[in-house]
Design a protein around this motif. Sequence first.
Motif, PDB file in Angstrom:
ATOM      1  N   TRP A  80     -30.414   7.849 -23.805  1.00  0.00           N
ATOM      2  CA  TRP A  80     -29.908   7.360 -25.040  1.00  0.00           C
ATOM      3  C   TRP A  80     -30.657   5.839 -25.046  1.00  0.00           C
ATOM      4  O   TRP A  80     -31.254   5.442 -26.141  1.00  0.00           O
ATOM      5  CB  TRP A  80     -28.576   6.775 -24.853  1.00  0.00           C
ATOM      6  N   VAL A  81     -30.738   4.963 -24.044  1.00  0.00           N
ATOM      7  CA  VAL A  81     -31.362   3.977 -24.012  1.00  0.00           C
ATOM      8  C   VAL A  81     -32.972   3.622 -24.394  1.00  0.00           C
ATOM      9  O   VAL A  81     -33.483   3.085 -25.015  1.00  0.00           O
ATOM     10  CB  VAL A  81     -31.272   3.144 -22.654  1.00  0.00           C
ATOM     11  N   ALA A  82     -33.520   5.003 -23.730  1.00  0.00           N
ATOM     12  CA  ALA A  82     -35.025   5.190 -23.870  1.00  0.00           C
ATOM     13  C   ALA A  82     -35.130   5.451 -25.407  1.00  0.00           C
ATOM     14  O   ALA A  82     -36.437   5.211 -25.822  1.00  0.00           O
ATOM     15  CB  ALA A  82     -35.335   6.169 -23.009  1.00  0.00           C
ATOM     16  N   ASN A  83     -34.332   6.008 -26.039  1.00  0.00           N
ATOM     17  CA  ASN A  83     -34.478   6.484 -27.499  1.00  0.00           C
ATOM     18  C   ASN A  83     -34.207   5.470 -28.350  1.00  0.00           C
ATOM     19  O   ASN A  83     -34.715   5.396 -29.350  1.00  0.00           O
ATOM     20  CB  ASN A  83     -33.860   7.767 -27.882  1.00  0.00           C
ATOM     21  N   TYR A  84     -33.169   4.716 -27.968  1.00  0.00           N
ATOM     22  CA  TYR A  84     -32.615   3.686 -29.069  1.00  0.00           C
ATOM     23  C   TYR A  84     -32.304   2.340 -28.551  1.00  0.00           C
ATOM     24  O   TYR A  84     -31.816   1.509 -29.478  1.00  0.00           O
ATOM     25  CB  TYR A  84     -31.075   4.246 -29.475  1.00  0.00           C
ATOM     26  N   GLY A  85     -32.940   2.041 -27.406  1.00  0.00           N
ATOM     27  CA  GLY A  85     -32.895   0.812 -26.688  1.00  0.00           C
ATOM     28  C   GLY A  85     -33.409  -0.313 -28.062  1.00  0.00           C
ATOM     29  O   GLY A  85     -34.345  -0.009 -28.762  1.00  0.00           O
ATOM     30  N   GLU A  86     -33.025  -1.339 -28.178  1.00  0.00           N
ATOM     31  CA  GLU A  86     -33.385  -2.438 -29.056  1.00  0.00           C
ATOM     32  C   GLU A  86     -34.793  -3.116 -29.249  1.00  0.00           C
ATOM     33  O   GLU A  86     -35.111  -3.632 -30.122  1.00  0.00           O
ATOM     34  CB  GLU A  86     -32.277  -3.689 -29.228  1.00  0.00           C
ATOM     35  N   ASP A  87     -35.341  -2.904 -28.077  1.00  0.00           N
ATOM     36  CA  ASP A  87     -36.719  -3.492 -27.801  1.00  0.00           C
ATOM     37  C   ASP A  87     -37.780  -2.682 -26.889  1.00  0.00           C
ATOM     38  O   ASP A  87     -37.056  -1.856 -26.084  1.00  0.00           O
ATOM     39  CB  ASP A  87     -36.496  -4.969 -27.511  1.00  0.00           C
ATOM     40  N   ALA A  88     -38.875  -2.724 -26.858  1.00  0.00           N
ATOM     41  CA  ALA A  88     -39.652  -1.999 -25.975  1.00  0.00           C
ATOM     42  C   ALA A  88     -39.541  -2.305 -24.417  1.00  0.00           C
ATOM     43  O   ALA A  88     -39.489  -1.330 -23.916  1.00  0.00           O
ATOM     44  CB  ALA A  88     -41.279  -2.534 -26.421  1.00  0.00           C
ATOM     45  N   PRO A  89     -39.455  -3.416 -24.142  1.00  0.00           N
ATOM     46  CA  PRO A  89     -39.086  -3.663 -22.447  1.00  0.00           C
ATOM     47  C   PRO A  89     -37.721  -2.751 -22.095  1.00  0.00           C
ATOM     48  O   PRO A  89     -37.643  -2.361 -20.845  1.00  0.00           O
ATOM     49  CB  PRO A  89     -38.798  -5.100 -22.161  1.00  0.00           C
ATOM     50  N   THR A  90     -36.526  -3.186 -22.873  1.00  0.00           N
ATOM     51  CA  THR A  90     -35.568  -2.103 -22.485  1.00  0.00           C
ATOM     52  C   THR A  90     -35.607  -0.774 -22.470  1.00  0.00           C
ATOM     53  O   THR A  90     -35.198   0.027 -21.654  1.00  0.00           O
ATOM     54  CB  THR A  90     -34.258  -2.642 -23.571  1.00  0.00           C
ATOM     55  N   ARG A  91     -36.421  -0.246 -23.346  1.00  0.00           N
ATOM     56  CA  ARG A  91     -36.619   1.187 -23.474  1.00  0.00           C
ATOM     57  C   ARG A  91     -37.609   1.769 -22.281  1.00  0.00           C
ATOM     58  O   ARG A  91     -37.367   2.752 -21.543  1.00  0.00           O
ATOM     59  CB  ARG A  91     -37.194   1.298 -24.757  1.00  0.00           C
ATOM     60  N   ALA A  92     -38.380   0.625 -21.820  1.00  0.00           N
ATOM     61  CA  ALA A  92     -39.299   1.060 -20.979  1.00  0.00           C
ATOM     62  C   ALA A  92     -38.637   0.974 -19.519  1.00  0.00           C
ATOM     63  O   ALA A  92     -38.805   1.828 -18.550  1.00  0.00           O
ATOM     64  CB  ALA A  92     -40.541   0.194 -20.601  1.00  0.00           C
ATOM     65  N   MET A 110     -40.321  -7.039 -13.961  1.00  0.00           N
ATOM     66  CA  MET A 110     -39.336  -7.244 -14.906  1.00  0.00           C
ATOM     67  C   MET A 110     -38.479  -6.051 -14.582  1.00  0.00           C
ATOM     68  O   MET A 110     -37.054  -6.002 -14.774  1.00  0.00           O
ATOM     69  CB  MET A 110     -39.749  -7.167 -16.503  1.00  0.00           C
ATOM     70  N   GLU A 111     -39.127  -4.816 -14.366  1.00  0.00           N
ATOM     71  CA  GLU A 111     -38.274  -3.562 -14.014  1.00  0.00           C
ATOM     72  C   GLU A 111     -37.174  -3.906 -12.928  1.00  0.00           C
ATOM     73  O   GLU A 111     -36.292  -2.986 -12.737  1.00  0.00           O
ATOM     74  CB  GLU A 111     -39.060  -2.510 -13.763  1.00  0.00           C
ATOM     75  N   GLN A 112     -37.425  -4.906 -11.915  1.00  0.00           N
ATOM     76  CA  GLN A 112     -36.422  -5.223 -10.940  1.00  0.00           C
ATOM     77  C   GLN A 112     -35.214  -6.092 -11.247  1.00  0.00           C
ATOM     78  O   GLN A 112     -34.599  -6.284 -10.339  1.00  0.00           O
ATOM     79  CB  GLN A 112     -37.425  -5.666  -9.711  1.00  0.00           C
ATOM     80  N   ARG A 113     -35.436  -6.449 -12.327  1.00  0.00           N
ATOM     81  CA  ARG A 113     -34.103  -7.354 -12.745  1.00  0.00           C
ATOM     82  C   ARG A 113     -32.947  -6.430 -12.714  1.00  0.00           C
ATOM     83  O   ARG A 113     -32.715  -5.355 -13.291  1.00  0.00           O
ATOM     84  CB  ARG A 113     -34.307  -7.982 -14.442  1.00  0.00           C
ATOM     85  N   THR A 114     -31.818  -7.003 -12.019  1.00  0.00           N
ATOM     86  CA  THR A 114     -30.632  -6.184 -12.034  1.00  0.00           C
ATOM     87  C   THR A 114     -29.936  -6.149 -13.217  1.00  0.00           C
ATOM     88  O   THR A 114     -29.960  -6.936 -14.088  1.00  0.00           O
ATOM     89  CB  THR A 114     -29.738  -6.748 -10.786  1.00  0.00           C
ATOM     90  N   ASP A 115     -28.886  -5.233 -13.183  1.00  0.00           N
ATOM     91  CA  ASP A 115     -28.200  -4.921 -14.403  1.00  0.00           C
ATOM     92  C   ASP A 115     -27.107  -6.125 -14.743  1.00  0.00           C
ATOM     93  O   ASP A 115     -26.920  -6.766 -15.711  1.00  0.00           O
ATOM     94  CB  ASP A 115     -27.098  -3.722 -14.206  1.00  0.00           C
ATOM     95  N   GLU A 116     -26.704  -6.725 -13.310  1.00  0.00           N
ATOM     96  CA  GLU A 116     -26.011  -7.861 -13.535  1.00  0.00           C
ATOM     97  C   GLU A 116     -26.571  -9.191 -14.141  1.00  0.00           C
ATOM     98  O   GLU A 116     -26.256 -10.091 -14.948  1.00  0.00           O
ATOM     99  CB  GLU A 116     -25.346  -8.339 -11.950  1.00  0.00           C
ATOM    100  N   GLU A 117     -27.886  -9.555 -13.818  1.00  0.00           N
ATOM    101  CA  GLU A 117     -28.848 -10.421 -14.292  1.00  0.00           C
ATOM    102  C   GLU A 117     -28.982 -10.118 -15.768  1.00  0.00           C
ATOM    103  O   GLU A 117     -28.939 -11.028 -16.689  1.00  0.00           O
ATOM    104  CB  GLU A 117     -30.021 -10.398 -13.644  1.00  0.00           C
ATOM    105  N   GLN A 118     -29.077  -8.865 -16.236  1.00  0.00           N
ATOM    106  CA  GLN A 118     -29.373  -8.562 -17.851  1.00  0.00           C
ATOM    107  C   GLN A 118     -27.990  -8.874 -18.475  1.00  0.00           C
ATOM    108  O   GLN A 118     -27.991  -9.419 -19.639  1.00  0.00           O
ATOM    109  CB  GLN A 118     -29.770  -7.097 -17.942  1.00  0.00           C
ATOM    110  N   VAL A 119     -26.859  -8.864 -17.952  1.00  0.00           N
ATOM    111  CA  VAL A 119     -25.697  -8.923 -18.336  1.00  0.00           C
ATOM    112  C   VAL A 119     -25.619 -10.394 -18.489  1.00  0.00           C
ATOM    113  O   VAL A 119     -25.129 -11.032 -19.685  1.00  0.00           O
ATOM    114  CB  VAL A 119     -24.541  -8.517 -17.523  1.00  0.00           C
TER     115      VAL A 119
END
Length: 217
Positions: free
Chosen positions: A114-126, A1-10
């Motif tokens: 900021w994302v590590a502290n306030y990301g909306e779910d555990a995978p995003t923070r990770a 999952m960590e290899q998903r690109t920002d473009e794919e997340q968008v």
Amino acid sequence: MEQRTDEEQVQRLREWVAEYWKPVVGGVVVGLAAVLGWQGWGSHQEQQALAASGQFDAMTAAVEAGDLDTAATRVDTLVSEYKGTLYAALANLSLAKAYVDAERYEDAAGALTWVANYGEDAPTRALARLRLARVQWAMGETDAALATLTENTPPEAFQAAYLELQGDLQSVLGDQAAARQAYADALAAMDLNAPTRAAVDRKLAELGAPEQDEQAS
């Protein structure tokens, strides 16, 4: 999952909004209207989502144009006005990537923190913590990078990536035994067909066999 690109997340975000936003909001609005008579709630939420989407698109355009200061201003707006949305986290992840490409590592670390502290779910923070550790390593802050990785237990999908990077950091710090263990644990955590498995195998092999005193301990 960590290899998903920002473009794919968008793209994931945009597909979710297109497919699920109206049905989900519609169902919630009906329920609230029936119980509370709160007729304007759904309209307000939809307007908020559209406004956040507009800010996100403007940020993306600024990044693509290389205007990172304008992009940062857009991200600040998303953080202050739409903090709890996926847009705010993705905007910071995208801006951090642009900062890394420009070798503005301290700025990248700020966005990822900021994302590590306030990301909306555990995978995003990770994901943010993993990228933050890599940025800290690039800045020469090896101990800080290791602390970033070990202060929280990541979701299962990120364990192998965390352990591999821990092994890299321990190797740089000269703790070969810890590095060897981290690589072995990473291999145990990943699928047999994982694309990064060969690389971790190679790193483990390059460390060689444990010294006799390591085996005794």
